[in-house]
Write a protein that holds these residues in place. Structure first.
Motif, PDB file in Angstrom:
ATOM      1  N   GLU A   1      64.848  60.837  57.008  1.00 30.56           N
ATOM      2  CA  GLU A   1      64.442  62.146  56.351  1.00 30.56           C
ATOM      3  C   GLU A   1      64.897  63.599  57.253  1.00 30.56           C
ATOM      4  O   GLU A   1      64.388  63.569  58.283  1.00 30.56           O
ATOM      5  CB  GLU A   1      62.942  62.199  56.170  1.00 30.56           C
ATOM      6  CG  GLU A   1      62.661  60.976  55.096  1.00 30.56           C
ATOM      7  CD  GLU A   1      63.020  61.219  53.690  1.00 30.56           C
ATOM      8  OE1 GLU A   1      63.333  62.288  53.278  1.00 30.56           O
ATOM      9  OE2 GLU A   1      62.855  60.246  53.064  1.00 30.56           O
ATOM     10  N   HIS A   2      65.605  64.279  56.629  1.00 38.13           N
ATOM     11  CA  HIS A   2      65.881  65.514  57.161  1.00 38.13           C
ATOM     12  C   HIS A   2      66.422  66.594  56.157  1.00 38.13           C
ATOM     13  O   HIS A   2      66.837  66.132  54.998  1.00 38.13           O
ATOM     14  CB  HIS A   2      66.734  65.584  58.212  1.00 38.13           C
ATOM     15  CG  HIS A   2      68.223  64.739  57.881  1.00 38.13           C
ATOM     16  ND1 HIS A   2      68.960  65.364  57.168  1.00 38.13           N
ATOM     17  CD2 HIS A   2      68.483  63.398  57.892  1.00 38.13           C
ATOM     18  CE1 HIS A   2      70.164  64.569  56.921  1.00 38.13           C
ATOM     19  NE2 HIS A   2      69.658  62.997  57.337  1.00 38.13           N
ATOM     20  N   ALA A   3      66.279  67.964  56.268  1.00 41.08           N
ATOM     21  CA  ALA A   3      66.786  68.980  55.474  1.00 41.08           C
ATOM     22  C   ALA A   3      68.221  69.059  55.660  1.00 41.08           C
ATOM     23  O   ALA A   3      68.849  68.279  56.155  1.00 41.08           O
ATOM     24  CB  ALA A   3      66.106  70.463  55.874  1.00 41.08           C
ATOM     25  N   ALA A   4      68.686  69.749  54.607  1.00 38.49           N
ATOM     26  CA  ALA A   4      70.281  70.007  54.516  1.00 38.49           C
ATOM     27  C   ALA A   4      70.801  70.543  56.038  1.00 38.49           C
ATOM     28  O   ALA A   4      70.303  71.244  56.559  1.00 38.49           O
ATOM     29  CB  ALA A   4      70.628  70.757  53.520  1.00 38.49           C
ATOM     30  N   ASN A   5      71.880  70.009  56.118  1.00 36.97           N
ATOM     31  CA  ASN A   5      72.651  70.322  57.377  1.00 36.97           C
ATOM     32  C   ASN A   5      71.737  70.154  58.746  1.00 36.97           C
ATOM     33  O   ASN A   5      71.916  70.847  59.705  1.00 36.97           O
ATOM     34  CB  ASN A   5      73.054  72.053  57.336  1.00 36.97           C
ATOM     35  CG  ASN A   5      73.644  72.299  56.316  1.00 36.97           C
ATOM     36  OD1 ASN A   5      74.911  71.540  55.950  1.00 36.97           O
ATOM     37  ND2 ASN A   5      73.320  73.476  55.750  1.00 36.97           N
ATOM     38  N   SER A   6      71.151  69.143  58.764  1.00 39.42           N
ATOM     39  CA  SER A   6      70.276  68.607  59.864  1.00 39.42           C
ATOM     40  C   SER A   6      70.329  67.076  59.718  1.00 39.42           C
ATOM     41  O   SER A   6      70.992  66.504  59.049  1.00 39.42           O
ATOM     42  CB  SER A   6      68.786  68.906  59.701  1.00 39.42           C
ATOM     43  OG  SER A   6      68.065  68.283  60.563  1.00 39.42           O
ATOM     44  N   THR A   7      70.219  66.625  61.037  1.00 40.74           N
ATOM     45  CA  THR A   7      70.069  65.112  61.261  1.00 40.74           C
ATOM     46  C   THR A   7      69.140  64.422  61.540  1.00 40.74           C
ATOM     47  O   THR A   7      68.676  63.011  61.266  1.00 40.74           O
ATOM     48  CB  THR A   7      71.181  64.668  62.516  1.00 40.74           C
ATOM     49  OG1 THR A   7      70.761  65.140  63.528  1.00 40.74           O
ATOM     50  CG2 THR A   7      72.848  65.610  62.317  1.00 40.74           C
ATOM     51  N   LYS A   8      67.848  65.164  61.889  1.00 41.52           N
ATOM     52  CA  LYS A   8      66.429  64.721  62.171  1.00 41.52           C
ATOM     53  C   LYS A   8      65.416  65.537  61.844  1.00 41.52           C
ATOM     54  O   LYS A   8      65.647  66.742  61.550  1.00 41.52           O
ATOM     55  CB  LYS A   8      66.279  64.481  63.600  1.00 41.52           C
ATOM     56  CG  LYS A   8      67.264  63.222  64.320  1.00 41.52           C
ATOM     57  CD  LYS A   8      66.997  63.001  65.690  1.00 41.52           C
ATOM     58  CE  LYS A   8      67.723  61.704  66.192  1.00 41.52           C
ATOM     59  NZ  LYS A   8      69.115  62.157  66.157  1.00 41.52           N
ATOM     60  N   SER A   9      64.424  65.100  61.439  1.00 40.04           N
ATOM     61  CA  SER A   9      63.080  65.971  61.132  1.00 40.04           C
ATOM     62  C   SER A   9      61.848  65.524  62.200  1.00 40.04           C
ATOM     63  O   SER A   9      61.986  64.300  62.696  1.00 40.04           O
ATOM     64  CB  SER A   9      62.719  65.809  59.547  1.00 40.04           C
ATOM     65  OG  SER A   9      62.437  64.776  59.453  1.00 40.04           O
ATOM     66  N   LEU A  10      60.729  66.216  62.212  1.00 40.87           N
ATOM     67  CA  LEU A  10      59.781  65.837  62.913  1.00 40.87           C
ATOM     68  C   LEU A  10      58.980  65.045  61.630  1.00 40.87           C
ATOM     69  O   LEU A  10      58.523  65.473  60.932  1.00 40.87           O
ATOM     70  CB  LEU A  10      58.913  67.304  63.377  1.00 40.87           C
ATOM     71  CG  LEU A  10      57.531  66.839  64.343  1.00 40.87           C
ATOM     72  CD1 LEU A  10      57.998  66.115  65.349  1.00 40.87           C
ATOM     73  CD2 LEU A  10      57.225  68.141  64.485  1.00 40.87           C
ATOM     74  N   GLU A  11      58.411  63.870  62.083  1.00 47.92           N
ATOM     75  CA  GLU A  11      57.811  62.969  61.169  1.00 47.92           C
ATOM     76  C   GLU A  11      56.107  62.850  61.700  1.00 47.92           C
ATOM     77  O   GLU A  11      56.102  62.555  62.845  1.00 47.92           O
ATOM     78  CB  GLU A  11      58.069  61.544  61.114  1.00 47.92           C
ATOM     79  CG  GLU A  11      57.537  60.531  60.093  1.00 47.92           C
ATOM     80  CD  GLU A  11      58.218  59.418  59.938  1.00 47.92           C
ATOM     81  OE1 GLU A  11      59.358  59.519  59.703  1.00 47.92           O
ATOM     82  OE2 GLU A  11      57.759  58.252  60.424  1.00 47.92           O
ATOM     83  N   PHE A  12      55.405  62.931  60.542  1.00 53.50           N
ATOM     84  CA  PHE A  12      53.970  62.755  60.705  1.00 53.50           C
ATOM     85  C   PHE A  12      53.351  61.469  59.862  1.00 53.50           C
ATOM     86  O   PHE A  12      53.256  62.009  58.652  1.00 53.50           O
ATOM     87  CB  PHE A  12      52.957  64.118  60.806  1.00 53.50           C
ATOM     88  CG  PHE A  12      53.296  65.106  61.858  1.00 53.50           C
ATOM     89  CD1 PHE A  12      52.939  64.734  63.132  1.00 53.50           C
ATOM     90  CD2 PHE A  12      54.075  66.122  61.375  1.00 53.50           C
ATOM     91  CE1 PHE A  12      53.265  65.752  64.258  1.00 53.50           C
ATOM     92  CE2 PHE A  12      54.507  67.116  62.600  1.00 53.50           C
ATOM     93  CZ  PHE A  12      53.907  66.818  63.884  1.00 53.50           C
ATOM     94  N   HIS A  13      53.213  60.537  60.174  1.00 46.91           N
ATOM     95  CA  HIS A  13      52.575  59.407  59.599  1.00 46.91           C
ATOM     96  C   HIS A  13      51.300  59.200  59.757  1.00 46.91           C
ATOM     97  O   HIS A  13      50.910  58.940  61.000  1.00 46.91           O
ATOM     98  CB  HIS A  13      53.448  58.158  59.641  1.00 46.91           C
ATOM     99  CG  HIS A  13      52.746  56.972  59.141  1.00 46.91           C
ATOM    100  ND1 HIS A  13      52.275  56.068  59.872  1.00 46.91           N
ATOM    101  CD2 HIS A  13      52.578  56.445  57.855  1.00 46.91           C
ATOM    102  CE1 HIS A  13      51.788  55.082  58.901  1.00 46.91           C
ATOM    103  NE2 HIS A  13      52.086  55.242  57.964  1.00 46.91           N
ATOM    104  N   PHE A  14      50.316  59.298  58.791  1.00 47.05           N
ATOM    105  CA  PHE A  14      48.869  58.919  59.004  1.00 47.05           C
ATOM    106  C   PHE A  14      48.754  57.540  58.389  1.00 47.05           C
ATOM    107  O   PHE A  14      49.137  57.105  56.949  1.00 47.05           O
ATOM    108  CB  PHE A  14      48.163  59.942  58.044  1.00 47.05           C
ATOM    109  CG  PHE A  14      47.929  61.147  58.463  1.00 47.05           C
ATOM    110  CD1 PHE A  14      46.774  61.533  59.350  1.00 47.05           C
ATOM    111  CD2 PHE A  14      48.749  62.272  58.473  1.00 47.05           C
ATOM    112  CE1 PHE A  14      46.505  62.759  59.710  1.00 47.05           C
ATOM    113  CE2 PHE A  14      48.423  63.682  58.787  1.00 47.05           C
ATOM    114  CZ  PHE A  14      47.465  63.772  59.527  1.00 47.05           C
ATOM    115  N   ALA A  15      48.266  56.681  59.009  1.00 49.16           N
ATOM    116  CA  ALA A  15      47.764  55.348  58.625  1.00 49.16           C
ATOM    117  C   ALA A  15      46.354  55.625  57.784  1.00 49.16           C
ATOM    118  O   ALA A  15      45.767  56.669  58.113  1.00 49.16           O
ATOM    119  CB  ALA A  15      47.456  54.257  59.630  1.00 49.16           C
TER     120      ALA A  15
END
Length: 314
Positions: free
Chosen positions: A54-68
């Motif tokens: 998952e990442h915005a356009a013209n990007s290769t990575k994003s910061l992910e926050f997963h809540f169990a």
């Protein structure tokens, strides 16, 4: 005979759209393209989770926050990400955000916390509450939420009394009266003192379950601007600014907010934090992503896009 071409357009149409032409006074930018956060001045939590899916356009990575389900904080995020910046009485925060299809937030009328701003009256490792002022950028029930608390400033000798006309030795976010007309704020006992809080909501659910303009499962640009109010002749003036844009559309616009009184005339923002938190525990397994963060002293110049142009030859 010379032919002259004039481009005519209605001034009113300029307000229908805008284009950004650059960020004024950029303090720092974070694109989350790699894990070298310490090298870029981040501290406390320097090992957050990155997503290459998952990442915005013209990007290769994003910061992910997963809540169990049941988790108070996300995976790899028990501590907040902190970054200091040159102190300023105004801060603009811009980022792209996307939510998982099952995102519901806290499921109650408060939280999750997401982003915070602290001031130069706090230390590098200061907690978020109590403080002389913490500003929050977050969401609840699909609504965008901006909030402040200044629990350290509560006049403990006059809790529950309106001190706005009698002294600057008071809090503005609750416990000591309504400083700007936006309500008394929350006020409740906390430890040996009191905690307070004041918030503003978008009023429109900007992160919806329904596909379309507000669908939470798409990437959206959120821009927020805080500007501290003036101190004039020993008094706090109602001229603080609180604004927010969603995909370029102004959704909150307040220009008469009181963030501080004359007891803190030199207060300025100087610390940005990312610390998602759901106090009651996440009601479901859920995730959100952040990308292309910009922190600056002011919003970019926004020029409205001309529409309905007419060409007239003479």
């Amino acid at each position: 005979m010379k032919v002259r071409t004039k481009l005519l357009f209605s001034i009113s149409t300029l307000m229908l759209g805008w284009a950004s032409i650059g960020n004024a006074g950029t303090l720092f930018q974070e694109n989350f393209e790699d894990g070298s956060f310490s090298a870029r001045g981040w501290y406390d939590n320097t090992a957050p989770k990155l997503s290459s899916v998952e990442h915005a356009a013209n990007s290769t990575k994003s910061l992910e926050f997963h809540f169990a389900k049941g988790a108070v904080t996300p995976d790899n995020a028990a501590a907040t990400m902190r970054k200091k910046f040159t102190e300023s009485d105004s801060v603009y925060v811009s980022y792209y955000i996307k939510h998982s299809a099952g995102w519901v937030g806290s499921g109650v009328a408060y939280h999750p916390h997401q982003f915070y701003l602290l001031t130069n009256l706090e230390g590098d490792w200061s907690g978020l509450i109590p403080s002389h002022m913490t500003a929050y950028i977050e969401e609840n029930g699909g609504n965008s939420v901006l909030a402040i608390q200044d629990s350290v400033n509560v006049n403990l000798s006059n809790v529950g009394k309106d001190l706005t006309a009698t002294t600057e030795n008071r809090a503005v976010a609750g416990c000591n009266g309504d400083s700007d007309g936006y309500g008394n704020g929350d006020c409740y006992a906390s430890g040996s003192g009191y905690a307070n809080g004041k918030q503003w909501k978008s009023g429109t659910a900007l992160f919806s379950n329904t596909t379309g303009t507000y669908y939470k499962g798409d990437w959206h640009l959120v821009e927020t601007y805080f500007k501290l109010n003036s101190i004039v002749n020993g008094k706090g003036v109602k001229d603080g600014i609180l604004q927010q844009w969603y995909d370029g559309r102004l959704v909150m616009n307040y220009t008469d907010v009181v963030f501080r009184t004359a007891q803190n005339p030199n207060m300025k923002f100087n610390q940005f934090l990312i610390g998602p938190y759901i106090g009651v525990g996440s009601p479901v397994d859920q995730t959100f992503w952040i990308d292309n963060l910009v922190v600056a002293t002011a919003p970019p110049v926004k020029i409205s896009a001309p529409q309905n142009l007419r060409v007239i030859s003479q």
